[in-house]
Design a protein around this motif. Structure first.
Motif: not given
Lengths: 114, 113
Positions: A8, A10-11, A13, A19, A21, A109, A111
């Motif tokens: 993604p 943006n993530k 968690t 996760v 990526l 991405s 995170l």
């Protein structure tokens, strides 16, 4: 595709969760790189794939980090049991793999581990 | 082993004045050298690259860099800064076939009106 695609974008968690990526390199590129960009840390090499050769994993910071590249194309970076210090931008790049070939980066991405 | 040193972490220039970003490298082999730019919250974009052809390399947006083997330098210049040049710039070295890239620490450029 036209460029290196990452998901993604943006993530967020929770600490302790795993996760994944994803990176989709430019079609035909045999070399694929993962880098991490943390605030105040610059760009940190994580792992490098070149064709069918064994990947260079020398930059992975701990055994919680792993990556694979299926069929010489798409790559997945997995972070297990995430920690707050894993919060960073994870950048994927690809190239044709020969010296001097242009290396193209994805948008990254982002995170955030809370 | 290879390494890259960007001599200035921050550079501040006035719009319309020249920009100079300094980069020194060390490498056991003939390197390929790159300059990338990163605008806020954006990915890395290639400005230019040197791969053992002409030592003066022209890139996008009016930037150029000169490879000087005797000085192990690859400084980036632009004759006239524009507000849109405000960003972070990375000098990168690569040696051997597709080897991992080594990044400098980055230079953040501020352009004053």
């Amino acid at each position: 595709g036209a460029g290196v695609s990452q998901s993604p974008s943006n993530k967020v968690t929770e600490k302790g969760k795993d996760v994944e990526l994803r990176c989709d390199p430019i079609s035909g590129h045999t070399a694929l790189y993962w880098y991490r960009q943390s605030l105040g840390q610059g760009l940190e090499f994580l792992i490098y794939f070149q064709g069918n050769s064994a990947p260079d994993k020398s930059g992975l910071p701990s055994d919680r980090f792993s990556a694979e590249r299926t069929g010489g194309s798409v790559s997945t970076l997995t972070i297990q049991r995430t920690q707050q210090e894993d919060s960073a931008v994870y950048l994927c790049a690809s190239s044709k793999g020969s010296p001097g070939n242009t290396i193209y980066f994805g948008e990254g991405s982002w995170l955030t581990v809370v | 082993a290879q390494s890259v040193t960007q001599l200035d972490s921050h550079v501040s220039v006035s719009e319309g004045t020249p920009v100079l970003l300094r980069c020194n490298y060390s490498s056991s082999y003939s390197p390929s050298l790159f300059w990338y730019v990163q605008h806020p919250n954006k990915g890395l974009q290639l400005l230019l690259k040197y791969t053992s052809a002409a030592t003066l390399v022209k890139g996008i947006n009016g930037f150029e860099a000169e490879f000087k083997k005797s000085e192990t330098s690859f400084h980036l210049t632009k004759p006239s800064a524009h507000m849109s040049d405000a960003a972070e710039y990375f000098c990168v070295v690569s040696v051997l076939a597709g080897n991992k890239l080594t990044f400098g620490g980055g230079t953040r450029v501020l352009v004053k009106p």
